[in-house]
Scaffold this active site. Structure first.
Site, mmCIF file in Angstrom:
data_model
loop_
_atom_site.group_PDB
_atom_site.id
_atom_site.type_symbol
_atom_site.label_atom_id
_atom_site.label_comp_id
_atom_site.label_asym_id
_atom_site.label_seq_id
_atom_site.Cartn_x
_atom_site.Cartn_y
_atom_site.Cartn_z
ATOM 1 C CB ALA A 27 -6.212 -5.516 -5.226
ATOM 2 N N GLY B 274 -10.857 -2.747 -4.438
ATOM 3 C CA GLY B 274 -11.389 -4.081 -4.161
ATOM 4 C C GLY B 274 -12.180 -4.132 -2.856
ATOM 5 C CD GLU C 91 -13.589 -3.393 -7.627
ATOM 6 O OE1 GLU C 91 -12.496 -3.646 -7.080
ATOM 7 O OE2 GLU C 91 -13.749 -3.330 -8.846
ATOM 8 C CD GLU D 158 -9.869 0.340 -8.168
ATOM 9 O OE1 GLU D 158 -10.388 1.492 -8.198
ATOM 10 O OE2 GLU D 158 -10.420 -0.614 -7.608
HETATM 11 N N1 CAA Z 1 -1.998 -3.012 -0.821
HETATM 12 C C1 CAA Z 1 -0.853 -3.222 -0.149
HETATM 13 N N2 CAA Z 1 -0.396 -2.393 0.807
HETATM 14 C C2 CAA Z 1 -1.133 -1.313 1.076
HETATM 15 C C3 CAA Z 1 -2.337 -1.018 0.414
HETATM 16 C C4 CAA Z 1 -2.773 -1.926 -0.579
HETATM 17 N N3 CAA Z 1 -3.905 -1.764 -1.253
HETATM 18 N N4 CAA Z 1 -2.834 0.134 0.894
HETATM 19 C C5 CAA Z 1 -1.986 0.547 1.841
HETATM 20 N N5 CAA Z 1 -0.952 -0.318 1.952
HETATM 21 C C6 CAA Z 1 0.167 -0.248 2.908
HETATM 22 C C7 CAA Z 1 1.011 0.990 2.707
HETATM 23 O O1 CAA Z 1 2.017 0.765 1.747
HETATM 24 C C8 CAA Z 1 1.584 1.197 4.088
HETATM 25 O O2 CAA Z 1 2.646 0.289 4.237
HETATM 26 P P1 CAA Z 1 3.947 0.678 5.119
HETATM 27 O O3 CAA Z 1 3.402 0.941 6.479
HETATM 28 O O4 CAA Z 1 4.796 -0.526 4.995
HETATM 29 O O5 CAA Z 1 4.510 1.894 4.456
HETATM 30 C C9 CAA Z 1 0.463 0.732 5.007
HETATM 31 O O6 CAA Z 1 -0.378 -0.097 4.189
HETATM 32 C C10 CAA Z 1 -0.387 1.855 5.574
HETATM 33 O O7 CAA Z 1 -0.809 2.685 4.499
HETATM 34 P P2 CAA Z 1 -0.756 4.281 4.606
HETATM 35 O O8 CAA Z 1 0.541 4.705 5.180
HETATM 36 O O9 CAA Z 1 -1.140 4.808 3.282
HETATM 37 O O10 CAA Z 1 -1.897 4.515 5.713
HETATM 38 P P3 CAA Z 1 -2.981 5.654 5.782
HETATM 39 O O11 CAA Z 1 -3.772 5.383 6.980
HETATM 40 O O12 CAA Z 1 -2.344 6.983 5.578
HETATM 41 O O13 CAA Z 1 -3.934 5.449 4.486
HETATM 42 C C11 CAA Z 1 -5.314 4.223 2.955
HETATM 43 C C12 CAA Z 1 -4.732 4.317 4.378
HETATM 44 C C13 CAA Z 1 -6.266 5.401 2.706
HETATM 45 C C14 CAA Z 1 -6.055 2.930 2.837
HETATM 46 C C15 CAA Z 1 -4.150 4.322 1.923
HETATM 47 O O14 CAA Z 1 -3.160 3.373 2.290
HETATM 48 C C16 CAA Z 1 -4.534 4.034 0.504
HETATM 49 O O15 CAA Z 1 -5.031 4.900 -0.177
HETATM 50 N N6 CAA Z 1 -4.249 2.813 0.020
HETATM 51 C C17 CAA Z 1 -4.400 2.448 -1.362
HETATM 52 C C18 CAA Z 1 -5.811 2.186 -1.724
HETATM 53 C C19 CAA Z 1 -5.916 1.745 -3.156
HETATM 54 O O16 CAA Z 1 -5.337 2.302 -4.064
HETATM 55 N N7 CAA Z 1 -6.708 0.699 -3.359
HETATM 56 C C20 CAA Z 1 -6.963 0.177 -4.657
HETATM 57 C C21 CAA Z 1 -6.073 -0.982 -4.861
HETATM 58 S S1 CAA Z 1 -6.201 -1.575 -6.491
HETATM 59 C C22 CAA Z 1 -7.567 -2.526 -6.499
HETATM 60 O O17 CAA Z 1 -8.241 -2.662 -5.538
HETATM 61 C C23 CAA Z 1 -7.782 -3.146 -7.832
HETATM 62 C C24 CAA Z 1 -9.050 -3.849 -7.941
HETATM 63 O O18 CAA Z 1 -10.057 -3.289 -8.291
HETATM 64 C C25 CAA Z 1 -9.080 -5.294 -7.763
#
Ligand code: CAA
Length: 696
Positions: A69, A108, A111, A131
């Protein structure tokens, strides 16, 4: 001409005969923000309405499949369509929908895959439900569909640990149906063809039943009640996974409510602050721009710190030249590094077959001249200015032009160190935290003359070492240790005035710290603080209440904590037990000082400790030692065991409010006006109603 229909800016449908390829293109990580959700729903509805596609395959453009998400939307009013509803539309589609995932499919993102009728992973794929790291739970069917496909233990493990599961395990556990190689679009086209040929089966996940496992659910719930009573979302995860026994609609409704409830907690806000804060600290001009090479690093000093730093560099694939003055010191350094690397293998951080190659990148030497060819030297020897002066003077003549000279000092003046060289622009502080190969914080200390590319290289190093680099300016203790030096006194004052060390520790552990300050002291060695107090004895401000009386007396007995088996606690039988002799010392000190002990409520202990921490943190922001409040927060999360779910001291401060903090300081100042003083920044914030978040 390819037959491509743009559903919206981020979602397209490409037709290849009976096949519809649905592409998600939302850089950088294809998060499922509102336009993605709407576009996906519209794409599936369109294909079903038209009825001329026999199969649809979803894939994503760019470096990764969907990272979940859109976290930026959290905490704002929700926008339709909701993710679970979109996924139900996909699952209910009469046109079979398959999904090709590459890179990372998280939250997500996974999912989304689970709601499709078959999943193909591309080599290197990692999936996960992270999450929990955001104070949440899988909120778009993860708790319902993972147990149906992979069983309850796997669903609990993934959603409670947030760990990444590699493609091989995902395949074994049934989360994906097939593993393939190649470009996501090509793989999607081929897999869709296989569905048409009947060589790839499709099915709806909701039609499967979760295999019953009440034991796993009950045992996990009991374990969480014991170990994570103060956390919100883990308990909700168990409830939601249990609901996967129910039909889809009922289970999803329970998951949805749990998700909404978690979203409302301060824990969610704290953890999301931590997620963005970790990235924000290096999102500054000082961290960007040209950098210098980092092909070989020199480390001076084979003690715990130097060995930890060397280990960290080696694990990141950077060859290290380790310098010590005597053979026994060098041998000890090599032994510590070997132990650290073996530890990394046993913890699964390094593949066993890489161990020897990693150790092979270490060049131990007694000759400082061997640093002639390194790109960066990190000095990690005694905290004595004359020793450092001597080393930096030598480095200046040995190291090649352009080499960066860094000190790991935890409080000494970087400018004074830089002045011992003819190249102060090449000097900076790189302050690691012990154990340096484990702790993720790196304070990057900017000297008055540090060149911009030297500073940017400090951040590049942090990134290579997978650390969180935070910019700090020169002062005694930089960001973290300066704040620590201030608030740690409160723990001693509380004990002098009536609390027991154990009560202080228990109260702060209840707040979320992994260990209370007295247990931390015992672990680090009480002699360290004792030495510092002796060193600073001459500079002591006579108006300040001395905080070391009890600790000094403990140390005079030779009780230095864990390493001597005795400190504030006794460690004979494993778990720490309060040391009864310390209680006697405390009584004696109180009697000497004429203190009549009083009782403190746990709340009061937490309030005083946190208010002291926040006060000094506010001063550190005000005088520019830290660039922004978020930098202080990340220092505490990644270097000092501050509870992540509270976001950091200044994020937590905003939840209290400046006016209340000022009122507390003024009340405490009635007892000790020298120690408790309102930082001007806090007074201003109390007046104008602003917050630390406004300064980020
Ligand atoms: N939403 C919004 N922005 C996100 C994002 C997300 N889910 N995941 C990453 N970003 C953004 C980061 O903030 C970053 O932005 P900036 O460049 O402006 O700083 C950019 O994307 C790149 O991210 P990283 O620097 O972290 O890049 P990476 O290659 O090192 O890692 C990744 C990539 C492994 C996907 C890592 O970004 C990550 O772990 N992201 C979060 C994943 C997460 O927690 N997902 C669950 C979301 S909650 C959910 O999904 C709820 C549900 O069940 C509905």
């Amino acid at each position: 001409m390819a037959d491509i229909h743009q559903v919206n800016d981020l979602i397209s449908i490409e037709r290849e005969g009976d096949i519809a390829l649905i592409c998600i293109d939302n850089p950088p990580v294809n998060a499922t923000g509102q336009p993605v959700r709407e576009g996906l729903q519209q794409a599936i509805e369109k294909l079903n309405a038209e009825g001329n596609a026999k199969v649809a395959a979803i894939y994503a453009a760019g470096r990764t499949f969907v990272a979940g998400a859109d976290i930026k939307e959290f905490g704002k009013p929700p926008k339709v369509p909701a993710l679970p509803d979109v996924f139900n539309v996909i699952e209910d589609s009469t046109v079979p929908v398959i999904c090709v995932m590459h890179g990372t499919a998280l939250g997500g993102g996974l999912e989304l895959g689970l709601s499709c009728h078959a999943r193909i992973g591309i080599e290197g794929l990692r999936v996960g439900l992270p999450e929990i790291n955001l104070g949440l739970l899988p909120g778009a069917g993860g708790t319902q569909r993972v147990p149906r496909l992979a069983g309850i233990p796997m669903a609990l493990d993934m959603s409670l640990s947030g760990r990444m599961v590699d493609a091989k395990e995902a395949l074994e556990k049934g989360l994906i149906d097939r593993l393939d190689q190649g470009d996501p679009r090509d793989v999607a086209l081929k897999a869709a063809q296989d569905v048409l040929d009947g060589t790839l089966q499709t099915r709806r996940t909701c039609d499967l039943e979760t295999p019953k496992d009440d034991t796993a659910l009950d045992e996990t719930a009991a374990m969480l009640r014991k170990k994570q009573a103060h956390m919100f979302s883990p308990h909700k995860i168990v409830e939601a996974v249990r609901a996967s026994y129910l039909p889809r609609a009922e289970g999803l409704a329970i998951e949805r409510q749990a998700f909404i409830d978690s979203m409302d907690t301060p824990q969610r806000a704290g953890m999301i602050h931590a997620f963005f804060g970790e990235r924000a600290v290096s999102n500054i001009p000082e961290a960007k721009g040209d950098t210098r090479p980092l092909d070989r690093i020199g480390v001076i000093g084979g003690g715990t710190m130097g060995s930890g730093i060397a280990t960290s560099c080696l694990l990141a694939g950077i060859p290290v030249t380790l310098v010590e003055v005597a053979q026994d010191g060098l041998d000890r350094g090599i032994a510590t590094i070997t132990k650290n690397i073996d530890g990394a293998v046993s913890r699964g951080k390094l593949a066993g077959d890489k161990r020897d190659a990693v150790l092979g990148m270490l060049t131990p030497t007694l000759a400082m001249e061997d640093l002639a060819d390194v790109d960066l030297v990190i000095e990690a020897v005694f905290e004595q200015m004359d020793v450092k002066r001597d080393i930096f003077g030598k480095l200046d003549s040995i190291c090649k032009p352009g080499a960066i000279l860094a000190s790991n000092t935890s409080y000494l003046d970087i400018n004074e160190i830089a002045a011992c060289t003819k190249r102060p622009a090449d000097v900076l502080g790189l302050h690691f935290f012990s154990p340096a190969h484990v702790m993720r914080l790196l304070e990057i200390v900017q000297g008055a003359e540090t060149a911009p590319d030297v500073l940017a290289t400090g951040f590049a190093l942090a990134k290579k070492l997978k650390k969180v680099g935070v910019l700090a300016q020169v002062c005694d203790g930089f960001i973290g240790n300066r704040i620590l030096a201030h608030y740690s006194k409160v723990a001693s004052y509380l004990v002098l005035d009536g609390a027991s060390p154990q009560q202080v520790d228990d109260a702060l552990e209840g707040f979320g710290f992994a260990m209370g300050p007295h247990k931390v002291g015992d672990l680090a060695g009480l002699d360290i603080g004792w030495m510092t107090r002796k060193r600073k004895a001459d500079d002591r401000d006579p108006a300040e209440r001395y905080a070391g009386d009890v600790a000094d007396r403990i140390c005079e007995n030779g009780w230095f904590g864990r390493k001597t088996g005795k400190g504030y606690y006794l460690y004979d039988s494993g778990a720490p037990v309060p040391n009864p002799e310390v209680a006697t010392i405390i009584d004696e000190v109180r009697a000497d000082k004429g203190i009549t002990p009083r009782t403190f409520a746990d709340e009061d202990i937490i309030d005083r400790y946190m208010t002291a921490m926040i006060s000094e943190a506010a001063r550190v922001v005000e005088d520019g030692t830290a660039k922004r409040p978020v930098d202080v927060d990340m220092v505490f999360l990644f270097g000092y065991g501050f509870p992540r779910f509270r976001g950091g001291p200044l994020h937590y401060a905003d939840s209290i409010g400046a006016a209340e903090l000022v009122a507390r300081i003024e009340a405490y100042a009635k007892e000790d006006p020298h120690y408790w003083q309102v930082p001007p920044i806090l007074a201003r914030m109390a007046k104008d109603g602003s917050t630390f978040a406004d300064l980020n």
